[in-house]
Structure formats: C-alpha cells, structure tokens
Design a protein around this motif. Sequence first.
Motif, PDB file in Angstrom:
ATOM      1  N   GLY A  22       0.826  -1.213   0.000  1.00 12.87           N
ATOM      2  CA  GLY A  22       0.000   0.000   0.000  1.00 12.87           C
ATOM      3  C   GLY A  22       0.854   1.254   0.000  1.00 12.87           C
TER       4      GLY A  22
ATOM      5  N   GLY B  61      -5.138   9.220  -0.859  1.00 16.52           N
ATOM      6  CA  GLY B  61      -5.943  10.159  -1.626  1.00 16.52           C
ATOM      7  C   GLY B  61      -6.855  10.997  -0.728  1.00 16.52           C
TER       8      GLY B  61
ATOM      9  N   MET C 212      -0.935   6.508  -5.590  1.00 23.61           N
ATOM     10  CA  MET C 212      -0.329   5.435  -6.403  1.00 23.61           C
ATOM     11  C   MET C 212       1.179   5.628  -6.513  1.00 23.61           C
ATOM     12  SD  MET C 212      -3.080   4.572  -9.356  1.00 23.61           S
ATOM     13  CE  MET C 212      -3.964   6.094  -9.610  1.00 23.61           C
TER      14      MET C 212
ATOM     15  N   THR D 209      -5.335  -0.161  -2.752  1.00 23.55           N
ATOM     16  CA  THR D 209      -4.358  -1.205  -3.069  1.00 23.55           C
ATOM     17  C   THR D 209      -4.888  -2.597  -2.686  1.00 23.55           C
ATOM     18  OG1 THR D 209      -3.238  -0.722  -0.990  1.00 23.55           O
ATOM     19  CG2 THR D 209      -2.297   0.254  -2.968  1.00 23.55           C
TER      20      THR D 209
END
Length: 243
Positions: A56, A63, A81, A145
């Motif tokens: 992760g 976010g 990401m 993730t």
Amino acid sequence: MAGEAALSYKRVLLKISGEALMGDQGYGIDVPAVTKYAHEVKSAMDLGVQICLVIGGGNIWRGKWGVDAGMERAQADQMGMLATVMNAFVMQNALENIGVRTRVQSGVSMPTICEPFIRRRAIRHMEKGRVVIFAAGTGNPFFTTDTGAALRAAEMNCDAMLKGTQVDGVYSADPKLDKNATKFKELDYMQVLSMELKVMDATAISLLKENNIPIVVFRIRDQGNLAKVLVGQAPSTIISGRK
Ligand code: UDP
C-alpha cells in the motif's frame, strides 16, 4: 516445523499495508522494518512457493488526505499510487540485498524506472523464481491497493491472497479498543460484506469472491509467520466461499 509440513498454496499474493513499512514511526519508511518483511518473503520463497507482492501507500500518502485538503480526488489518488511505487522500490532493494531476485511492475506506466504491468511477463518472472512487486495499485484512481491486490491475485491465478496485518485475524470489533472483541477462525465472503467487517473494502472482497480466491488474514510482524501461513500453521482468519 514449517519446512516439513505440506504447502497449502503454490502461488500466493501477499498484501502489506503501507503503514506496516513505517515500523514504529508515525510516517514514512523504516528500512529495518522493510528488511524484516523481506526476510519473511525470503523464507516463503525458500519453501518453494511462488510469491508476488502488493504494498500500500498509506505510510506516505492517501488520496483522502488530499481530498480533505480540497484537492480533486483523481489527482490526490494518483499521488497515492506514486507513494506505492516508492514503497515497491524500497522493498525491491531490501529483497535484493538478501539475494532474492525481483521485478517491479507498475500499473501506471513509468518505463524509465520499472516495467509496466504485463500479465504474461509477470507470470514468467514468477516461474523463474523472481518475486514480482506490483506497484501503483490498479493504475486507476477511486480504488485501493486492496482492490489492486485482489485484481492481481486473480490475474496471476494465485491460490490465495495473504493479507499481512497488525493483528492475527479478523475480529468482531477492533481488539485494541474493545476487550470483548472475538476472533473469527473462518468466514464466508458474504459474512464479511454483510457484517461490514473492516478487513478490506467491498470491491476487493467481491472480486476475490467472484474468482473464488481465499483470503488469509494474519499478523505479519511476528517472525516466521508468513512461512507458517503457507503450511496452514499460523493463527489467522481464512475468508472463503466454503464455510
Ligand atoms: N490508490 C489509487 N488506486 C489504486 C490503489 C491506490 O488511487 O488502485 C491510491 C489511493 O489514493 C490510496 C493510496 O493510493 O489512498 C494508497 O493506497 P492504500 O490506501 O490502499 O494503501 P494502504 O492502506 O494499503 O497503505
């Protein structure tokens, strides 16, 4: 012990949260903690299991943090990401330092620093004894993730998704906050969804359910535990459709 018992799985995907990489720090990357997990992965490899990883990004960026500060969700997620790519690289280094061969494949194309995700190539890497670290989740915003891990586990035909957490399984409530919390030994996917147990998001659970991939939730911090999971000897909760 672990080495002599029969393997429960031939190919697995191990999901580690970003938070696990920060060790006892409140943020970022704690290299000794990453090295510890690398040794866990090596012992799994030594048992002859094919293993791929998803890590992760929550130790660096989520976010939601951006959204809470007024950012657009899609871009804030793209930052998340990118955080997972940094984590993938630190794990790659830790593994290679102890002699485990690896490749990083990213769901977001960044050809000058790692391979893009190519399913058949990833399978070949694993067949050749390399650990493939899948970075950048699904490659899309609005996902986690965990969902990235479920997706890659399905694409790679994994026998199980192993979710390494801070606790040794799924509890009825947070065991750190509620002393009456009880642990489930086994659960059905539908129970996880209907009881809204906080194991992973519903998208990830649904994807694993559809593809009939069991989830093993176990404590990653205990030395030797990953190898024990692989021979069915670690305290854990197994989520499947066969309860
Ligand atoms: N993320 C995303 N798409 C994905 C995977 C992750 O947009 O497919 C972003 C999202 O913003 C998320 C962040 O990356 O908050 C870090 O991932 P996650 O929260 O799943 O990490 P973990 O909780 O496992 O450390």
